[in-house]
Scaffold this motif. Structure first.
Motif, mmCIF file in Angstrom:
data_model
loop_
_atom_site.group_PDB
_atom_site.id
_atom_site.type_symbol
_atom_site.label_atom_id
_atom_site.label_comp_id
_atom_site.label_asym_id
_atom_site.label_seq_id
_atom_site.Cartn_x
_atom_site.Cartn_y
_atom_site.Cartn_z
ATOM 1 N N THR A 176 6.458 0.149 -7.647
ATOM 2 C CA THR A 176 4.961 0.465 -7.682
ATOM 3 C C THR A 176 3.867 0.611 -6.739
ATOM 4 O O THR A 176 4.480 -0.468 -5.591
ATOM 5 C CB THR A 176 5.223 -0.823 -8.164
ATOM 6 O OG1 THR A 176 5.054 -1.595 -9.638
ATOM 7 C CG2 THR A 176 2.831 -1.624 -8.596
ATOM 8 N N CYS A 177 3.210 0.942 -5.940
ATOM 9 C CA CYS A 177 2.665 0.929 -4.996
ATOM 10 C C CYS A 177 0.893 0.864 -5.108
ATOM 11 O O CYS A 177 0.726 1.141 -6.483
ATOM 12 C CB CYS A 177 2.710 1.480 -3.645
ATOM 13 S SG CYS A 177 2.857 3.571 -4.186
ATOM 14 N N ARG A 178 -0.189 -0.029 -4.154
ATOM 15 C CA ARG A 178 -1.456 0.416 -4.461
ATOM 16 C C ARG A 178 -2.433 1.364 -3.631
ATOM 17 O O ARG A 178 -1.761 1.457 -2.527
ATOM 18 C CB ARG A 178 -2.108 -1.114 -3.829
ATOM 19 C CG ARG A 178 -3.233 -1.183 -3.817
ATOM 20 C CD ARG A 178 -3.820 -2.443 -3.307
ATOM 21 N NE ARG A 178 -3.271 -2.895 -2.638
ATOM 22 C CZ ARG A 178 -3.903 -3.190 -1.446
ATOM 23 N NH1 ARG A 178 -5.242 -2.617 -1.205
ATOM 24 N NH2 ARG A 178 -3.451 -3.830 -0.463
ATOM 25 N N LEU A 179 -2.494 2.328 -4.594
ATOM 26 C CA LEU A 179 -3.584 3.530 -3.303
ATOM 27 C C LEU A 179 -4.390 2.802 -3.375
ATOM 28 O O LEU A 179 -5.540 2.760 -4.130
ATOM 29 C CB LEU A 179 -3.220 5.012 -4.176
ATOM 30 C CG LEU A 179 -3.814 6.013 -3.762
ATOM 31 C CD1 LEU A 179 -2.959 6.494 -2.910
ATOM 32 C CD2 LEU A 179 -3.823 7.235 -4.889
ATOM 33 N N ALA A 180 -5.319 2.747 -1.621
ATOM 34 C CA ALA A 180 -6.225 2.376 -1.645
ATOM 35 C C ALA A 180 -7.316 3.348 -0.830
ATOM 36 O O ALA A 180 -6.825 4.734 -0.453
ATOM 37 C CB ALA A 180 -5.954 2.184 -0.489
ATOM 38 N N VAL A 208 1.164 -1.053 -0.189
ATOM 39 C CA VAL A 208 -0.221 -0.203 -0.293
ATOM 40 C C VAL A 208 0.806 1.341 0.258
ATOM 41 O O VAL A 208 2.186 1.556 0.355
ATOM 42 C CB VAL A 208 -0.917 -0.043 1.347
ATOM 43 C CG1 VAL A 208 -1.280 1.131 1.690
ATOM 44 C CG2 VAL A 208 -1.945 -1.345 1.025
ATOM 45 N N CYS A 209 0.445 1.627 -0.949
ATOM 46 C CA CYS A 209 1.136 3.639 -0.650
ATOM 47 C C CYS A 209 1.365 4.402 0.289
ATOM 48 O O CYS A 209 0.457 4.044 1.449
ATOM 49 C CB CYS A 209 0.649 4.739 -1.888
ATOM 50 S SG CYS A 209 0.631 3.710 -3.972
ATOM 51 N N ALA A 210 2.099 4.906 0.878
ATOM 52 C CA ALA A 210 2.747 4.918 2.029
ATOM 53 C C ALA A 210 2.753 7.422 1.713
ATOM 54 O O ALA A 210 3.269 7.459 0.696
ATOM 55 C CB ALA A 210 3.589 5.291 2.519
ATOM 56 N N ALA A 211 2.923 7.743 2.669
ATOM 57 C CA ALA A 211 2.963 9.048 2.561
ATOM 58 C C ALA A 211 4.457 8.926 1.842
ATOM 59 O O ALA A 211 4.203 10.072 0.342
ATOM 60 C CB ALA A 211 2.673 10.206 3.287
#
Length: 234
Positions: A130-134, A98-101
């Motif tokens: 790559t990251c997932r923006l939830a 998951v995307c972090a700040a």
């Protein structure tokens, strides 16, 4: 002598009669056995014919029957393949961090002309991976209103938002209805937090004087790869 000849003639006649009788009996026996044989052959032929027709019908159904399972398996196989691909995609999305700040740069721009009633938030993946923006952005415009801006459910995307390095995601935000009677307050900067990360991201409002926000009318949409007409119109 006459008696002897008479007896001889009688014997001869009897023998002839006996021979004729035996011949007739044999003929009758042959005649009786012939129809039986003929009936058996006819029955056998009928059986073969019936068997042949049945075999022919079975043969006709055989390829059709074979084709039908093949046809029925084909969509199932395709479905399985699609299901497998979908499952793989979902698993890959679920496995993506998951995307972090720290992974994103968040900016704001006005949408449309005055009165400026909407903002577009852009979250760009600057992490290099790559990251997932939830979920949706958690927005607070004013210190006097600590509640997050309500989220519009219909804007939720159907699939997870996965951002490759450098890719952006967007969220539409309503500031006010643009009416003169609204209780608008000027906002030059506001806070955004992400789903799964409590780190506060300070976002500058566009324009020299900032934007006017009515806390009672403000709404936000989910993060999406692009803004969509209908789902993101509010």
């Amino acid at each position: 002598m006459n008696i002897v000849r008479t007896n001889a003639m009688l014997l001869a006649t009897a023998g002839t009669a006996l021979a004729l009788s035996l011949t007739a009996c044999q003929s009758d026996s042959d005649t009786g056995s012939a129809p039986a044989t003929g009936s058996s052959a006819t029955s056998s032929a009928a059986g073969k014919t019936a068997g042949g027709e049945h075999a022919g019908a079975s043969g006709t159904k055989g390829p059709t029957g074979a084709a039908r399972p093949a046809e029925s398996k084909s969509p199932a196989k395709a479905t399985g393949t699609g299901g497998s691909a979908g499952s793989t995609g979902e698993q890959a999305s679920a496995a993506t961090r998951v995307c972090a700040a720290r992974d994103l740069t968040v900016t704001a721009a006005t949408q449309g002309g005055p009165p400026y009633t909407h903002l577009v938030l852009t979250a760009k993946n600057t992490s290099g991976h790559t990251c997932r923006l939830a979920g949706a952005p958690h927005i607070q415009f004013l210190e006097s209103h600590k509640q997050d801006v309500p989220v519009v459910d219909r804007s939720k995307p159907a699939t997870p938002v996965v951002l490759t390095a450098g890719a952006p995601a967007y969220a539409l935000v309503r500031l006010s209805d643009g009416g003169v009677d609204e209780e608008n307050e000027p906002v030059s900067a506001f806070s955004v937090t992400l789903e799964g990360d409590s780190t506060v991201i300070a976002v500058s409002a566009p324009g020299k004087g900032g934007v006017a926000v009515d806390p009672a009318k403000a709404l936000t949409g989910y993060w999406t790869p692009e803004l969509r007409n209908g789902a993101d119109d509010f």
